[in-house]
Design an enzyme around this catalytic site. Sequence first.
Site, PDB file in Angstrom:
ATOM      1  N   GLY A 291       0.863  -1.184   0.000  1.00  0.00           N
ATOM      2  CA  GLY A 291       0.000   0.000   0.000  1.00  0.00           C
ATOM      3  C   GLY A 291       0.894   1.226   0.000  1.00  0.00           C
ATOM      4  N   CYS A 362      -8.210  21.961  18.260  1.00  0.00           N
ATOM      5  CA  CYS A 362      -8.077  22.169  19.704  1.00  0.00           C
ATOM      6  C   CYS A 362      -7.309  21.020  20.332  1.00  0.00           C
ATOM      7  CB  CYS A 362      -9.460  22.206  20.330  1.00  0.00           C
ATOM      8  SG  CYS A 362     -10.172  23.789  20.224  1.00  0.00           S
ATOM      9  N   GLU A 363      -6.121  20.774  19.883  1.00  0.00           N
ATOM     10  CA  GLU A 363      -5.302  19.665  20.378  1.00  0.00           C
ATOM     11  C   GLU A 363      -3.851  20.081  20.263  1.00  0.00           C
ATOM     12  OE1 GLU A 363      -6.262  16.425  21.223  1.00  0.00           O
ATOM     13  OE2 GLU A 363      -8.381  16.729  20.753  1.00  0.00           O
ATOM     14  N   TYR A 391      -2.145   6.581   3.957  1.00  0.00           N
ATOM     15  CA  TYR A 391      -2.748   6.730   5.291  1.00  0.00           C
ATOM     16  C   TYR A 391      -2.904   8.203   5.687  1.00  0.00           C
ATOM     17  CZ  TYR A 391      -1.479   1.860   5.106  1.00  0.00           C
ATOM     18  OH  TYR A 391      -1.352   0.561   4.692  1.00  0.00           O
TER      19      TYR A 391
HETATM   20  N1  LLP Z   1      -1.934  -6.209   3.959  1.00  0.00           N
HETATM   21  C1  LLP Z   1      -2.408  -6.244   5.203  1.00  0.00           C
HETATM   22  C2  LLP Z   1      -3.077  -7.442   5.677  1.00  0.00           C
HETATM   23  C3  LLP Z   1      -2.295  -5.126   6.022  1.00  0.00           C
HETATM   24  O1  LLP Z   1      -2.779  -5.180   7.251  1.00  0.00           O
HETATM   25  C4  LLP Z   1      -1.674  -3.967   5.523  1.00  0.00           C
HETATM   26  C5  LLP Z   1      -1.586  -2.757   6.357  1.00  0.00           C
HETATM   27  C6  LLP Z   1      -1.181  -3.966   4.222  1.00  0.00           C
HETATM   28  C7  LLP Z   1      -1.319  -5.110   3.468  1.00  0.00           C
HETATM   29  C8  LLP Z   1      -0.515  -2.788   3.601  1.00  0.00           C
HETATM   30  O2  LLP Z   1       0.610  -2.374   4.276  1.00  0.00           O
HETATM   31  P1  LLP Z   1       1.593  -1.260   3.674  1.00  0.00           P
HETATM   32  O3  LLP Z   1       2.223  -1.832   2.454  1.00  0.00           O
HETATM   33  O4  LLP Z   1       0.734  -0.054   3.316  1.00  0.00           O
HETATM   34  O5  LLP Z   1       2.543  -0.968   4.751  1.00  0.00           O
HETATM   35  N2  LLP Z   1      -1.979   3.439   9.431  1.00  0.00           N
HETATM   36  C9  LLP Z   1      -0.631   2.949   9.517  1.00  0.00           C
HETATM   37  C10 LLP Z   1      -0.427   1.718   8.687  1.00  0.00           C
HETATM   38  C11 LLP Z   1      -1.369   0.607   9.041  1.00  0.00           C
HETATM   39  C12 LLP Z   1      -1.207  -0.566   8.126  1.00  0.00           C
HETATM   40  C13 LLP Z   1      -2.284  -1.525   8.323  1.00  0.00           C
HETATM   41  N3  LLP Z   1      -2.149  -2.671   7.493  1.00  0.00           N
HETATM   42  C14 LLP Z   1       0.316   4.058   9.116  1.00  0.00           C
HETATM   43  O6  LLP Z   1      -0.129   5.133   8.797  1.00  0.00           O
HETATM   44  O7  LLP Z   1       1.526   3.854   9.165  1.00  0.00           O
END
Ligand code: LLP
Length: 734
Positions: A291, A362-363, A391
Site C-alpha cells: 500500500g 483544539c489539540e 494513510y
Molecule cells: N496487507 C495487510 C493485511 C495489512 O494489514 C496492511 C496494512 C497492508 C497489506 C498494507 O501495508 P503497507 O504496504 O501499506 O505498509 N496506518 C498505519 C499503517 C497501518 C497498516 C495496516 N495494514 C500508518 O499510517 O503507518
Amino acid sequence: MRTISMKVQNNELYVGSFKLQELATRYKTPLYVYDEKHIRHKLDVLKENFQSNKYECMTVYATKAFLCPYMMQIIHEYGMGLDSVSEGDLYIINRSGFPMEKVVLHGNNKTTSELKYAIKHHVGYIVVDHLEEIEELEKIAQEENTKVSILLRVNPGISAHTHEYIQTSLLSSKFGESIFDKDKIDKIVKKANESQYLTLLGFHSHIGSNIHQPKSFQDATSTLLNFMKDVEERNNCSFEVLNLGGGFGIQYTNEDTEIDLASMVKAITNTIDSFIDKYHLSLKKVMIEPGRSIVGDAGFTLYTVGGTKKTYGGKKYVFVDGGMTDNIRPALYQAKYSVDIANHVDENIQDKEIVDVVGPCCESGDIIVTDYPLTKVKENDVLVTYCTGAYGYSMSSNYNGMVRGAVIFVNNDHVHLTIRREEYEDLCRTMISTPIKRMFDCHSDMLYDLWTNKTKGIDHRFEKYHVPQLSQSVIKGSIFTMYSPNDFDLIEACKIALKEINLKELANFKVVLGLEGLRNLKCVEDIDILYNMGFRHAMVTWNEENKYATGAKSNPERGFTEEGIRLLKRMEQLGMIIDLAHLNEKSFYDALKVVNKNIIYSHGNVKKLCSHVRNVTDDQMKALKKVDGLLGLTLANNFVDKDENNQTLDRFLEHLKYAISIMGVDNVCFGFDFMDYLSDFPNSNLEEVKDATFAYRIIEGMQKIGLSEEDIDKICYQNFYRRYHDKIVMTSED
Ligand code: LLP
C-alpha cells in the site's frame, strides 16, 4: 522526498507543469496531490521485480493506504488486484466495476453481512482470521450455495522493526492464528478440507507496516515456507497460494534509510525460488499487498499558512489550515515528515528558523512537524508536506468541523480531480437533524401518497421515502391529508394510509390528520367516523363542486349547500380545523357566515402578487384575520408567480411580507404542498425548496428579509402549534 515530477524553478515548486501555489489556490487547501508518474513508476518497479518463472506473482494493492476510483483504474490497468478490509471497502470497489475475483478480503472481526456480501459478489480470496470464522463462513457459503476460496491468516511471530502500533506479528498480536499453535492450525485445515464449500488455497501473513529491512521479508518468507511444508506433511495435502502481505517502507525524511522497493520484493522471490525445488512445494501463486510503497511518497499535501506566533517561552509556531484531521500520523505514531514552503523553496540553511508547524484543531497534538528548520514564512505562503500519499486521506477525519480537502492526480500537464473537497453540507449529511428552528407544514398530501403506493403494491413508502427526507428537515410537524378523487372509498383509503405511518424514526414529529375534500363523504354523519379515526381537519372541497360546497375552479355563483352548512356546523361542534383552501370565493364567505372558530386557509398565496384562482384577495385575508384564522403560504410554482423566471424563493418571501402587512405576524403560517413525491406533479414546487429537506432555506430567507427570530418562530411553528396542539393525534414520542 520530492516526487519524480517535482522540480524547483525560481525558488518555486512545481509538479509536472503546475506550480504548487496555483494548485493550492485553484483547489483550496488542505489539498492532497498525487504525482501519477510516481505511482506508475512504483507499479513498474513491482511489475519488473516481483516475478518468477516458477509461480505466478500477483500484486494486490492495499486500498487502506488510499482508495478512490481513479486509483483503482490505474491498478486495473496494471492487471493487479485490490485488498480490502470491510464491506464498505468492498462496496466502493464493486461500485467502481473492478473485477471482484481479483479482490482479497481481510478482517479480524468480519460480520455475517460482510461475509455474505463478499460471497455474493464473488470476492476472489477471503482471508480467514481464526477458527470460529471458518465455521461461520462455511455456514454462509452453504446457505448461498457458493464455493469460496480462502486463505488462512497466520502469525509467524516475527517482530518487524517498526512503530509498535503497526507491528502485526508479535505473539500477542490480534491478527490470525499463530503458526506455533499446530493443533488449531490442523483443525482449521481439516475443517476446510472436509468442507464442500470452502477451498483452503493457502496462507496469508503480514508482519507489519513501514518496514525498512529486506531481511524482515526474507525471514518471514522462509518461516512461512517451512510452516507450509510442515502443515502439508502433517495433513497430507498441498497448498497453492502464499500471500505475504504488504509493509514495504518508504523514506519519509532524510533521517530514514533509503529504501529500494525492488530489493524488498526480490528478497521474497529469491527466498521462495531457493526453497521451492528443494522442498518440492506445490506453490502456484505468491501474492504481496503493498500500500504505502505504491502511493506513500507519490503524494503530498498543500496547506496555506495562516500566521506565526512566538510564545512567551520562546517557541515559534507556524499555523497552517490542516494537520491531524488530514494527516493523523504525527499524532498517532509520532511520524516524522519533511516540509517546504512551496512558493519560496530556500536551500540555504542559514536563513531558516526552527519552528513547529501546527494545525488549527483544539489539540496540542495537532502537529505536522516539530523543531523543524524552515524558511521564514508569511501569511498565505503554501506549505508542502511530502510523502503523505499513504494513510493520509484514508485516515482523515472531520474533527473540529474540518472538511476534507480535494484529492488531485497530476500527470505532467494534466490534472485530474479524483475526490472533491467536502462542503459544510457534507458534515451534516449523516446527522439526523434536530434543529433549533422548526416548522409546521399545514399541508402535505402524505396520506394520499401512502395510499397510492400501498395500492400499487409498494410497501414501506413512509420509511423509505418520507422518513429520510423528514429526518433531515426542519419540518417537525405536519397536517397529513387524504385527497379525494372521484369514486373513491375515502374511509377505506384512510384506513390503509394510516397503517403506513411509522413515526418511530422521526425525532419529535407531530401529525394532525386531515382531509383534502369531502366529495366522497356519503353523508354529514360520516364525518364522525373520520373524527373517531383521528381526523381533526378537513377541506370541504378540492377544486370541484360537490354536494356540500363549491371549489375554486367551479361555478363562481355557487357556494355552500344546506348539507354543506350542516357539515360545517358538525365539524365546528367536533372542534375540527375548518380549512377554507380550495373553496371558491362565494363558498369561502358562506362558510365564514356560519363558523368562526378554528379557521385556516392551509395552502395559498397572495392574489395581488400572483392572480392564481387559488390565491387569496386582500379582503379574504382580512376576513381570515377577523376570525383569527391562519393563512398558510405555499411553494407551488404557479401560486408564486405566473412568470417561470420569477418562481423563486425571493418572490415567495414577497408573498410572505405582503401577507404579514395585511394580517400581521400572528396569522400567517406555511402549507408547503410538496409535490416531489406525487408522480403526476414533478417539479411543481420552487426549485430552491424542491422538497422537505430544503425547507431550512425559507428560514434563511426570512432572516435575510429582517424578520426577528421570535416572528420567524411564530410563522414557522407557533402560530399553528399554539392554536392546534390539541389536534395532534400522532407524535413520535408516543
Ligand atoms: N496487507 C495487510 C493485511 C495489512 O494489514 C496492511 C496494512 C497492508 C497489506 C498494507 O501495508 P503497507 O504496504 O501499506 O505498509 N496506518 C498505519 C499503517 C497501518 C497498516 C495496516 N495494514 C500508518 O499510517 O503507518
